[in-house]
Each structure stands twice: as structure tokens, then as C-alpha cells.
Design an enzyme around this catalytic site. Structure first.
Site, PDB file in Angstrom:
ATOM      1  N   GLY B  18       0.866  -1.167   0.000  1.00 24.50           N
ATOM      2  CA  GLY B  18       0.000   0.000   0.000  1.00 24.50           C
ATOM      3  C   GLY B  18       0.897   1.209   0.000  1.00 24.50           C
ATOM      4  N   CYS B  19       0.351   2.408  -0.075  1.00 24.21           N
ATOM      5  CA  CYS B  19       1.218   3.573  -0.180  1.00 24.21           C
ATOM      6  C   CYS B  19       0.456   4.872   0.002  1.00 24.21           C
ATOM      7  CB  CYS B  19       1.866   3.644  -1.557  1.00 24.21           C
ATOM      8  SG  CYS B  19       2.478   2.106  -2.181  1.00 24.21           S
ATOM      9  N   GLY B  20       1.230   5.952  -0.036  1.00 25.13           N
ATOM     10  CA  GLY B  20       0.641   7.274  -0.103  1.00 25.13           C
ATOM     11  C   GLY B  20       1.248   7.977  -1.293  1.00 25.13           C
ATOM     12  N   ASN B 189       5.201   7.241  -1.322  1.00 27.61           N
ATOM     13  CA  ASN B 189       5.547   6.653  -0.049  1.00 27.61           C
ATOM     14  C   ASN B 189       5.197   5.188  -0.151  1.00 27.61           C
ATOM     15  OD1 ASN B 189       6.129   6.500   2.607  1.00 27.61           O
ATOM     16  ND2 ASN B 189       4.475   7.834   3.301  1.00 27.61           N
ATOM     17  N   ASN B 215      -0.777   3.936  -5.653  1.00 28.44           N
ATOM     18  CA  ASN B 215      -1.178   3.442  -4.341  1.00 28.44           C
ATOM     19  C   ASN B 215      -2.252   2.404  -4.536  1.00 28.44           C
ATOM     20  OD1 ASN B 215      -2.348   2.991  -1.832  1.00 28.44           O
ATOM     21  ND2 ASN B 215      -3.236   5.032  -1.685  1.00 28.44           N
TER      22      ASN B 215
END
Ligand code: SF4
Ligand code: SF4
Lengths: 503, 400, 274
Positions: B18-20, B189, B215
Site C-alpha cells: 500500500g502507499c501514499g 511513499n 497506491n
């Protein structure tokens, strides 16, 4: 000499203490097992374990058992093998049978498992969130060309986009079964169900009875080597046209509907005289090669105003190359019928020993069409023993667009898989033309049974999609990454394009 | 790391995570320092786990606007020497220098980082009968594939990707991004659930001037990658980002779909919705879905595609990943959380959550489309360029 | 974020420092400027435990979990800025008032208390909310009021003053969800997206205005709100208007519709026991 070396396969047992002596079993049995002399008296040798009597006996006092007669053990010469020899010695005939291959070949579907989402991507709730099964059957272009519509939007460029596809609300259609091999009431049940489900039934090679005209938008009309009932009107009525080259249960073999089954209605639908045999030659005598197929495909398109034309073949060793040729010949879909597919009548040796599993056929055809960059040009229909929604999902994950169900749909109408369709005396009124038997199926009831079955399976496919975290069936189609194998050898895994569980 | 890393080492399994993310673009072409991008990602710190962070900046090298800028990662000096020998042969080099960095606590194991401003040798280019872009892709491919320990992080004009293993704010600080000024920035991120912890694996994913940050998790990866293979792409990285990048390439560059429709193909409206559209639009959407169904990105995602001239942010069809957008004057910004926007944009004119599948498009005034420049290479060469395999990529197995 | 621009230190979104706390009259003011959520929430819990009843948190921007798990019926917290994800999750009693927007996940599994947001809010609000009230002034995102449920005396209520996106009231099992469509920045967009009340099997949704039946989940029945309904709704709206500084009469000037599920067991027929 005894009349036969072969002993009955089943024993019919009646608990006479409970029996009402009502005689219903006598009347229900299509094979004349029972005679009646104050009480029903069964003749075991005629029983085919179709369970019609068992189902209708009001006293629940009939049971059918396997004849446990011991044979001297011999792994090589199974009782069945011995019986076959005796039967042929007695008759000199080719052994005739029906329904699908019952031999204990490996069932690949049962060695494939599906994936599900956990944490990194969410599963989706199929009941409350959209879960789309809509599928288009037919040829699609490789790309979509658009032009400006003059108001900041876009419209399809002239002549571009998807044409002549049949919209299906579920990727499950009914397999071809001809009127003649099955009764008109079965045909009507299938047609009505297909219409209510937004899917397709398939005439098989026996023509389209006028009673089905109201449902014609949900009918595939088949053109087989016998060309029964084929005329321009027939071609124009269907939603799509199918050229039948072969059938999974009897690849390379023609068909033969005996004259006794050609009653007035069948005769009218097939456009042949009453009482004559309806013979389908093994090949189409205007197709001896692939370029001839192309010629027929385009003849059918010309004659029908360019309806989708598909080609049904049995899954055989070279199926990938054949399918590629079919697609290049201009077919809008390829129908692959695996070697466990059903039949109304076929020589046993052919049914049990020719052809390859549908799972393999889907995998190699889908891959070949992708490798050649022509996968969009045609849909793939897969059939040949789709037994559950799990098989549907696995077939689609391997690369099929649509699956077709034959045996399962007949089971919805009562078929107990007694493998006796070829006798024409089906107690369930399915594969028979005897009026006293065919009226056992009320098309309205039959349609409801079929709708229930396909609805239930469709819901289950939606559940599977939800678990996989996708909400449209096209995201499962060909997504072999979501399949794993258990207990398949490496070579088979490779052919299937599926990794073993744990990888 | 004892062995010299190659990008394809990431490919042995499907990578989950997952991410930002963030993206900001000033449509007037006005430049902003990279500081805002860092801050926007710093606010979203908890969306990553420190195993990958990165940025792309556009318009950052105006003094070399006509040069291809190669951002290089080297495992060791030998890789650098080999790569530079290659450059010498093929490019007119105007400037080669170490990437300006500063020591940052938490950033360790950095590779040797260099950048090169170059133009193809005119005579070599002519000899090759290729466009400049094609020539560069070939070079990227050769380096990634044949020079062990060398990796091209980005290769576009007037842009660059800055990425590595660490939190994005650390990476941004390490690369001194506050000293750069660009009209468009994207940031990422990463929260990989497994990672080889390799600098090349961080986002953005870049080739020439286009970059992708992403993301989510694309549940349709299996069929998306098989679909791309049909068109010659090789998805050897096993990442969703790679698949998304090639799909954009296929739809935008090769099939020439308008951007808005490409987005609709990748995050399709539901059939119910299509059935309610006016006829012409319905015809287009039906065809898009039926034809590009295998390419539809199904599953939760938010993506920002950056290019020289703007950015596109796109959400999945039922909005399973967060995306917030805002506009202030000529600036458009997107991020996974509104706080990231508020951190860099005081009092925005408008803050909204884009609808599922509806792209937020920012285009810098006066800058050209298409995003790929003059690229004609077949997709296998494009994907090879990114993944670091050469012609032999046919034999690269996803599960070696 | 009013933060000094770093040149030598990495830019940090949040700093691991305790927020500065001061007392103004009976209000405890906490300056959360760039303070990491962990330190901020620790201090909030501390001052509440120390007896503070009225807190004002300044310069909030994205800090998560404000009011999460917090108890105390008489505690009132003002949040100035943009409230971060999962604000008031599991909250059991306090009143939280946000002067600004709230991000995703407000009121997640909340038990009791009041949340007043004087701005917009994000996706998945009130997930599994079991009690208390959430009053949003403006627009909200996707899956708002998802699986709200009621249990005995616990009846959750959420009022949204603006417009909502798809899956409003999805799986709703109890409580009251109200959509006004008034304070919106999307004048030209529909009041609410698709899949309204999809999977709803309890509770009531009131909407000021109308919706098309295709927008609704198949489990949902639409009716005009009758007198008894309005008698139930009006006190809630009055309370909402007071909290949001709106005019009740204006809110009531348009007719409301009421959405209820056809059945508490919408899928009873779907399964066939073997
Ligand atoms: S149907 Fe059953 S009850 Fe009736 S005669 Fe036959 S065995 Fe007896
Ligand atoms: S259709 Fe009739 S005859 Fe054929 S297998 Fe089924 S029950 Fe037996």
C-alpha cells in the site's frame, strides 16, 4: 445357451410391506422394468438406475442397488471390459452409449484452486457492491478509434467499435442439443430460460421449431453437416450462427437420429420426411480444409446480414492450431468441447477414448490466440463437463469468455445421468419423442428450474469474484495468476499456465 | 548486498503493498521548489513503512531543457565506468556530475548516484535511423540489461526521478529537492509487504519523461499482464505500477486514445451507468469496455501519471483508495490525504474528492502532448528498457 | 502547516514532541502544530484524565485518531484545522467539534457522543457506528454511514448537510442517516451517487429532495416522509441546525423522502442449505 452372458447391473428392490400397490412405478418407468400382477414386479435386466420410479413412488419403498455379483478379481479385465466383449460377441455391434465420458480420467478442475484477497487488497461484497457478469460474445477490434463529437466529447469513428456482438447477462449459456435428440418441451424450457436469463440456448443441429420463434433473440442456430432445417429464414432468426464441426463426446464422428424418432414435428423442424433416418455425415462435405471453412463462415454472414458466426469443435490434440485457423478464417467465436462433454448417442469407444480435457484446451487456445495477437478477434466458449460454478470460474480464469452447460442443464430438468439417452425412452421425458414421456416436462416448470440453476451459479461466480477482489468478470477472464494447482505434474501446470500452490 | 543488483531481481514474485502519494502542478508553468512535495509526503509519513520513497520533478533542468538527463544508480565504480564508456560512445555529454546529496540519518546503503546531461551523437542518431527518444530507450535498455550494477532511474528531458529506500521526506532531503524548482512534482511513499529493499524498486517508475506513482493493489494484475503480453510488453517486474505504465503507453501512444477515454478504459464506469448514457457515449463506452476489458485495472488504486506538461490522477472505479484534489489559482494538487494538501496550500480555492474513475487532469499551459515524445519502438523494447533485459527478454521467466 | 522551512534537517510532516498546552479561562488549549498524532493524543488523554472538560486543539492538520477511544460524556473538544483519519473511532461520550474539514473514517465504530464538522468530510464515515450523532456541514465522499447499526437504546444518527457519493448507507442495519444536499460545492451534481442503501436491512435514510430508483440498492423502498416521519426527523434537524448555525425553517422548506429496507433479511432466499 443363455440369451446373454451379461447379468443385470442393478437390482430393483421393493418393500412390499410398504407398497400401496398403486402401479405408479409401472407407469413411470420408460424402460418397461415393471409388470403388475397384484403388485409391481420388476425385471432387473431392464433397469437403468434413472430413479424415475424411486422419485415418484408415493410409499418411498423402491430402492435400486448395484448388483454386487462378484467377478473373479482381475485388474486388467474389469467386469465392464468383460461385459463389452460379451455384448459384442453376442451382437457384432459397435457399443452405443450416451452422456459424457464416465471413465476415471484425472479431473483437472478438481486440481485447481482459486485465490482470495486478504489485507493488501480488499475482497468485495458481491451482494451489495456491483459485481458485473455482463459478457459480449463475438469479435472485438483490437483498439477503439474515436473522433470528436464537436461538443468536447468523443464518438466512435465511422465504422469503428464493437459490432455484432451478442450481449450476455451471465457468462453461462446452454449447450447445443438438437430437437430430436431432446424433446420439444426441453427445447422450449431452454429457450424460455435463456430469454429470462439474458443468455443463449443453442438449437443443435435439428433446426428451430416454430414454437421457439418468440425466443429467437436468445437462440444460437446451428449448422451441422446434415444441414437439417437450415434455410435463410432459420439463419436470420438466431442471435448467432454456429457451424458444428465436432462434439467432445464424439470427435470426428457424425450423427444418426433413427427414423423412429423422426415424428411429424421433428420432421417439420428438420425438413426431412417422417420416419427416415436423419444422418449427419462425419465431416461437412463442403469443408475439407480451413479455407473452405472460411468460405462457409462468410456465406453464413452474407446470408444473415453479418450475424456472429462461431465454430464448434471437439477438443483434440492440435486444438490450439485449429482454433487459431478458425479465428483467422473469420469466426466470431470458437466453441471448444472437451472430451467429457455429453451426447445423445455415441459409440462408447469414441466417447471414452478420444479427445482431450477442456481445461487443457482452454489454456492452449487462449494462449495461442494471445501469442498470435488475435485473442480479441474471437470469443472462446468452453464446454465439456462444467459441473458447478467453481468449474465456471476456473474455466474463465483459464481464458474462456463463456461456458456452455449441457448435462447440467438436463439435470436441472430431472436427468439422473443414467446414460441411456440413445434408447429414446428417457423416463424423465428429456431425450425421447414418445408423447407419453415428453409431456412429463412442462416448459414453464422446466424454464424455472433452469433459471434457478443459472441464477444460483451466477451468484456463486459473483461470490468468487468478490473474494478475488474484482467486480467484473473480465478481470477474472484469463487471469491464471489467480489459480494454483494441487497435485498436477509440472508439465501440465506449464501447459495450463498455472503455478503450483505455494508459489 | 553482495551481488550486483539488477532491476529484474524484483520480479520473482508479485509484489504487494500500500502507499501514499501526491502530485502538484502549476498550470501556468510557474516553478515551485521541491520542498512542498517533500512536506506533502512527510505529512503522509504513516502511509509508508520506510522501505521506499521517491519524487519526480518536471521543469527542473531549464538550463539543459534540450538534453536527456540520465539519473543513474551504480552499485560500484566498475558499473559506473562501464556505463560512462557506453555514454561516451553514444552521446554528446555536456555535463556529468554526482547527484547533489547530503547525509541523512536513516539513509544507508545508497548506491553511487550520478546524473548526465546528454544528447545523442547527431551522426550516430542519423545512422540509427531512429528518433531521439527511441535512441534513448535503446540506451536505457542496454544499460539496464547488460551492465550489472547499473540502473537508469530516469531518462527524460528537463525532469528527473529521485528515489530510494527510506521515507520520502528522508529521500527528498537526501537529494536536496528544496534546491530544485519544477512546474510539476509527484511523490510517493511505499509500504511494500515484501521488498528486496533495492533503490531502483522505489517509485516513481520512470521512462523518458513519464513517471508513475501508485497506491493500491490491482487485483486484475494476472489478466492485465497477459493482455499486455499480447502487444509485446513483458511484465517482468511483477508490480502493478509497471502494468499501469504499459497500459497507459498502449492506450495513449499506440492506440491514440484521448486521455479522458484512456482513463475510462482503465477505470471503467459500471454497466448500469453506461446503460443510462446517451447513445453516442454509450457506444463508445460499450466498445471501450468490451475491447479493453482485459486491461481494466480492477481493485483499489490511486495513480498519478506525471509527464512533461502536467499530470493525471486517477482512482479505481468504485473508489477503494483515497484521493483528494484541490485547486488554488493555477495550481492543482492531489494527495492521499487532505492534510498533505493543507500542509502546502494555505486556503485552497476548492478541495474535493474526485469521483471514482474520473481523472483529475492538470496541463501546463503551452506544453505539448503527447507525453512520449517521438517514440516508435515496439513495446518489448520499451518494457525491456525499464526492466533491464535485452532482446533475450523472451526467455526471462517471471518465476525464475 | 505553519512550519519553518528546513534546510539542514529533513522536512518532517510531524515532530515527535509534546504539544504546547496552555489554559485560557476554563479552556485547555493544545497547539498541535506539526505534532505527531501519538504525542498529541497522549496529551489529550492526559488533560482529560486530569479533569479538563473543554479542550481546544489548534493547528490540526491530518493527525489521526483524535478522540479515538475517548470516554466522558461532558468532555468537549474543539478541533481547529483538518482532522485526520479515524477521528472519534470507538468514541464513547465526548463532543468533538471540527472547525475545518475532516478526512476519512470519522465516527468509525463510535458508541456515543457528538461529532460536529463545520466543513466537508471524506470516505467511509460512521462505519459500524452504534450510537451518538455525527453532524457534517458540507459534502461527504463514498460509503458514508456504512453499516450503521442500532442496539437497544443505542441509536446512531448522522446528518450530512451537503451531497454524498456512491454507497451512501451501504449495509445499513440501524439508526438514522440524513442527507440535505444544501451546503455543497457541487451545485451541478446529483444529490447522491449510486448504490444508495445497497444491502440496507435496518434503519432509516431521510433525504431532502428526491432520488431516482436506479440510484438505490435493490433492497430499498422509497416513500415520501409522512407526518410521523417528520415528527421523528424534525427534532434531529433542529438539533443539527443549532449545531451548524442553520435555519430550520429553510431546511424544512423542501419535502423529504424516506428510504427503508424491504426486509431485515434481504438474502434469506439466496441460500440453499444442503
Ligand atoms: S410406485 Fe411405489 S407404491 Fe406404487 S406400486 Fe410402485 S413400488 Fe408400490
Ligand atoms: S437424459 Fe434421460 S436417458 Fe439420458 S441420461 Fe438423463 S435420464 Fe438418462
Amino acid at each position: 445357451m443363455p440369451t446373454s452372458f451379461i447379468q443385470p447391473e442393478f437390482k430393483v428392490k421393493i418393500d412390499y410391506d410398504k407398497c400401496h400397490k398403486c402401479g405408479r412405478c409401472v407407469q413411470q418407468c420408460g424402460w418397461g422394468v415393471y409388470s403388475f400382477n397384484e403388485r409391481p414386479i420388476p425385471d432387473d435386466s431392464k433397469c437403468r438406475a434413472c430413479h424415475r420410479c424411486v422419485t415418484y413412488c408415493p410409499a418411498h419403498c423402491i430402492t435400486i442397488e448395484k448388483n454386487t455379483l462378484a467377478y473373479r478379481e482381475n485388474d486388467n479385465w474389469s467386469p465392464d471390459a468383460r461385459k463389452a466383449v460379451w455384448r459384442q460377441a453376442e451382437t457384432g455391434g459397435v457399443l452405443l452409449t450416451s452422456m459424457g465420458n464416465p471413465k476415471p480420467y484425472q479431473r483437472i478442475f478438481d486440481h485447481l484452486v482459486l485465490d482470495a484477497c486478504q489485507v493488501t487488497n480488499p475482497s468485495i461484497d458481491p451482494l451489495r457492491e456491483p459485481m458485473e457478469l455482463r459478457t459480449f460474445l463475438g469479435s472485438k477490434p483490437d483498439s477503439v478509434q474515436v473522433e470528436s463529437d464537436g461538443n468536447g466529447g468523443f464518438k466512435l469513428a465511422e465504422g469503428e467499435g464493437m459490432h455484432n456482438n451478442v450481449k450476455l447477462d451471465t457468462p453461462i449459456i446452454f449447450s447445443p442439443m438438437s430437437y430430436g435428440s431432446v424433446s420439444l418441451n426441453v427445447h422450449k424450457s431452454l429457450a424460455m430460460a435463456a430469454t429470462r436469463l439474458g443468455t443463449l440456448m443453442n438449437t443443435g443441429e435439428g433446426g428451430l421449431h416454430a414454437d421457439l420463434y418468440p425466443y429467437q433473440d436468445n437462440v444460437i442456430v446451428q449448422v451441422a453437416s446434415g444441414r437439417f432445417g437450415v434455410n435463410p429464414d432459420y439463419l436470420n432468426r438466431g442471435a448467432a450462427i454456429e457451424i458444428k464441426i465436432g462434439q467432445g463426446a464424439k470427435p470426428g464422428i457424425g450423427g444418426h437420429l433413427p427414423g423412429e424418432k423422426i415424428n411429424k414435428e421433428v420432421s417439420g423442424t428438420r425438413m426431412i420426411p417422417q420416419g427416415t433416418d436423419a444422418i449427419s455425415p462425419a465431416p461437412h462435405h463442403d469443408i475439407y480444409s480451413i479455407e473452405d471453412l472460411r468460405q462457409l463462415i462468410y456465406a453464413l454472414k452474407e446470408a444473415s446480414g453479418y450475424k456472429p458466426v462461431g465454430v464448434k469443435i471437439a477438443a483434440v490434440h492440435n486444438v490450439a492450431a485449429i482454433a487459431s485457423g478458425i479465428v483467422r478464417a473469420g469466426a466470431d467465436y470458437v466453441y471448444l468441447d472437451g472430451f467429457k462433454g455429453g451426447t445423445g448417442a455415441a459409440p462408447q469407444v469414441i466417447r471414452d477414448h478420444i479427445g482431450i480435457p477442456i481445461e487443457i484446451a482452454i489454456a492452449v487456445v487462449d494462449q495461442r490466440l494471445r501469442d498470435e495477437g488475435i485473442r480479441n478477434n474471437a470469443s472462446i466458449i468452453a464446454a465439456g463437463s462444467i459441473r458447478s460454478s467453481a468449474d465456471v470460474a476456473k474455466a474463465i480464469a483459464l481464458g474462456a469468455d463463456v461456458v456452455a452447460i449441457g448435462s447440467a442443464s438436463l439435470m436441472a430438468l430431472g436427468c439422473h445421468l443414467c446414460q441411456s439417452c440413445h434408447t429414446g425412452s428417457c423416463s424423465w421425458g428429456i431425450t425421447t419423442q414418445k408423447p407419453e414421456l415428453t409431456r412429463r416436462i412442462d416448459p414453464e416448470w422446466g424454464a424455472e428450474q433452469l433459471v434457478n440453476l443459472v441464477h444460483a451459479w451466477s451468484h456463486e461466480v459473483q461470490e468468487i469474484l468478490g473474494a478475488l477482489g474484482v467486480n467484473a468478470v473480465e478481470s477474472l477472464r484469463g487471469s491464471r495468476e489467480r489459480l494454483r494447482s494441487i497435485g498436477l505434474d509440472e508439465q501440465t501446470c506449464k501447459i495450463l499456465g498455472v503455478k503450483p500452490a505455494g508459489m | 548486498m553482495t551481488t550486483r543488483p539488477r532491476y529484474r531481481e524484483e520480479s520473482s514474485f508479485k509484489i504487494h503493498g500500500g502507499c501514499g502519494l501526491m502530485g502538484i502542478c502549476d498550470e501556468s508553468g510557474e516553478l515551485m521548489s521541491g520542498e512542498d512535495a517533500i512536506l506533502a509526503m512527510a505529512v503522509q509519513h504513516d502511509r509508508g513503512n520506510g522501505l521506499g520513497g521517491g519524487f519526480a520533478g518536471y521543469g527542473i533542468y531549464p538550463e539543459f531543457a534540450d538534453h536527456f538527463c540520465f539519473h543513474m544508480m551504480y552499485h560500484d565504480l566498475r558499473a559506473k565506468e562501464e556505463t560512462e564508456a557506453y555514454f561516451d560512445q553514444h552521446f554528446l555529454l555536456d555535463l556529468a556530475e554526482p547527484m547533489p546529496t547530503r547525509p541523512v540519518k536513516g539513509i544507508t546503503d545508497a548506491p553511487l548516484l550520478w546524473r548526465y546531461f546528454m544528447q545523442p551523437y547527431p551522426n550516430k542518431l542519423e545512422e540509427s535511423e531512429m528518433s531521439g527518444e527511441d535512441y534513448v530507450v535503446r540506451a536505457v535498455m542496454s544499460i539496464n540489461a547488460s551492465i550489472d550494477g547499473a540502473f537508469v532511474a530516469s531518462s527524460g528531458k528537463n525532469m528527473g526521478a529521485f528515489k530510494g529506500v527510506g521515507y520520502p521526506e528522508e529521500i527528498g532531503h537526501y537529494f536536496r529537492l528544496e534546491e530544485y524548482e519544477g512546474h510539476t512534482w509527484t511523490g510517493h511513499n511505499r509500504f511494500p509487504t515484501n521488498t528486496p529493499g533495492w533503490w531502483g524498486g522505489a517509485h516513481p517508475f520512470a521512462l523518458l519523461d513519464w513517471t508513475i506513482v501508485h497506491n493500491g493493489e490491482i487485483s486484475s494484475y494476472g489478466i492485465n499482464s497477459r493482455y499486455l503480453e499480447q502487444f509485446g510488453y513483458k511484465c517482468t517486474l511483477g508490480t502493478d505500477t509497471e502494468v499501469a505504465a504499459y497500459l497507459f503507453d498502449l492506450l495513449l501512444r499506440r492506440h491514440k486514445l484521448p486521455l479522458s477515454l484512456a482513463c475510462k478504459a482503465l477505470a471503467s464506469p459500471l454497466w448500469d451507468e453506461i446503460d443510462r448514457m446517451p447513445k453516442d457515449e454509450q457506444d463508445v463506452m460499450r466498445s471501450l469496455r468490451a475491447v479493453y476489458g482485459p486491461g481494466m485495472l480492477n481493485g483499489p488504486f490511486a495513480i498519478v501519471l506525471g509527464f512533461n506538461g502536467g499530470m493525471v490522477a486517477l482512482n479505481d472505479r468504485i473508489k477503494l483508495r483515497p484521493l483528494v484534489a484541490a485547486r488554488k489559482g493555477t495550481k492543482i494538487m492531489v494527495a492521499s490525504e487532505e492534510s498533505a494538501i493543507r500542509a502546502v496550500m494555505a486556503e485552497p480555492d476548492l478541495v474535493w474528492t474526485p469521483k471514482a474513475g474520473e481523472p483529475v487532469i492538470a496541463r501546463v499551459k503551452g506544453m505539448d502532448w503527447p507525453i512520449h515524445g517521438d517514440l516508435h519502438l515496439p513495446p518489448s523494447e520499451i518494457s525491456c528498457a525499464v526492466t533491464g533485459t535485452e532482446q533475450s527478454c523472451d526467455s526471462v521467466e517471471v518465476n525464475a | 502547516m505553519a512550519q519553518t522551512k528546513y534546510k539542514t534537517e529533513p522536512i518532517e510532516g510531524y515532530l515527535h514532541v509534546a504539544p504546547e498546552v496552555r489554559v485560557e479561562g476554563d479552556i485547555t488549549v493544545i497547539n498541535s502544530n506539526a505534532v505527531y498524532y501519538k504525542e498529541l493524543n497522549e496529551v489529550i488523554r492526559e488533560v482529560v484524565a486530569g479533569g479538563a472538560k473543554h479542550l481546544r486543539i489548534e493547528n490540526v492538520n491530518g493527525q489521526r485518531y483524535i478522540g479515538t477511544g475517548l470516554a466522558g460524556k461532558d468532555v468537549k473538544i474543539e478541533v481547529h484545522g483538518t482532522a485526520g483519519n479515524d477521528m472519534t473511532m470507538f468514541m464513547d461520550g465526548p463532543t468533538i467539534e471540527v472547525f475545518g474539514n475532516a478526512q476519512d473514517g470519522v465516527g468509525n465504530t463510535m458508541n456515543a457522543g457528538r461529532v460536529i464538522v463545520h466543513g466537508d468530510a471524506g470516505d467511509v464515515l460512521g462505519y459500524g457506528m452504534r450510537g451518538g450523532r455525527v453532524y457534517i456541514k458540507g459534502d461527504v465522499g463514498y460509503r458514508v454511514g456504512i453499516h450503521m447499526k442500532a442496539y437497544e437504546s443505542l441509536v446512531p444518527i448522522m446528518v450530512v448537510g451537503g451531497k454524498a457519493r456512491d454507497f451512501f448507507g451501504e449495509y445499513m442495519a440501524g439508526g438514522m442517516l440524513v442527507l440535505l444536499g444544501m451546503n455543497t460545492q457541487f451545485a451541478e451534481q446529483p444529490l447522491v451517487g449510486s448504490f444508495l442503501g445497497s444491502g440496507m436491512h435496518g434503519g432509516t435514510i431521510y433525504i431532502r429532495g428526491t432520488v431516482e430508483s436506479w440510484q438505490c440498492g435493490k433492497e430499498v423502498g422509497i416513500a415520501e416522509a409522512n407526518e410521523a416521519d417528520m415528527a421523528e426527523l424534525t427534532p434531529v434537524l433542529a438539533d443539527y441546525c443549532e449545531a451548524q448555525g442553520m435555519d430550520l425553517e429553510e431546511v424544512l422548506a423542501e419535502p423529504f423522502i424516506k428510504l427503508t429496507p424491504f426486509s431485515h433479511r434481504p438474502y434469506g432466499k439466496l441460500y440453499a442449505p444442503m
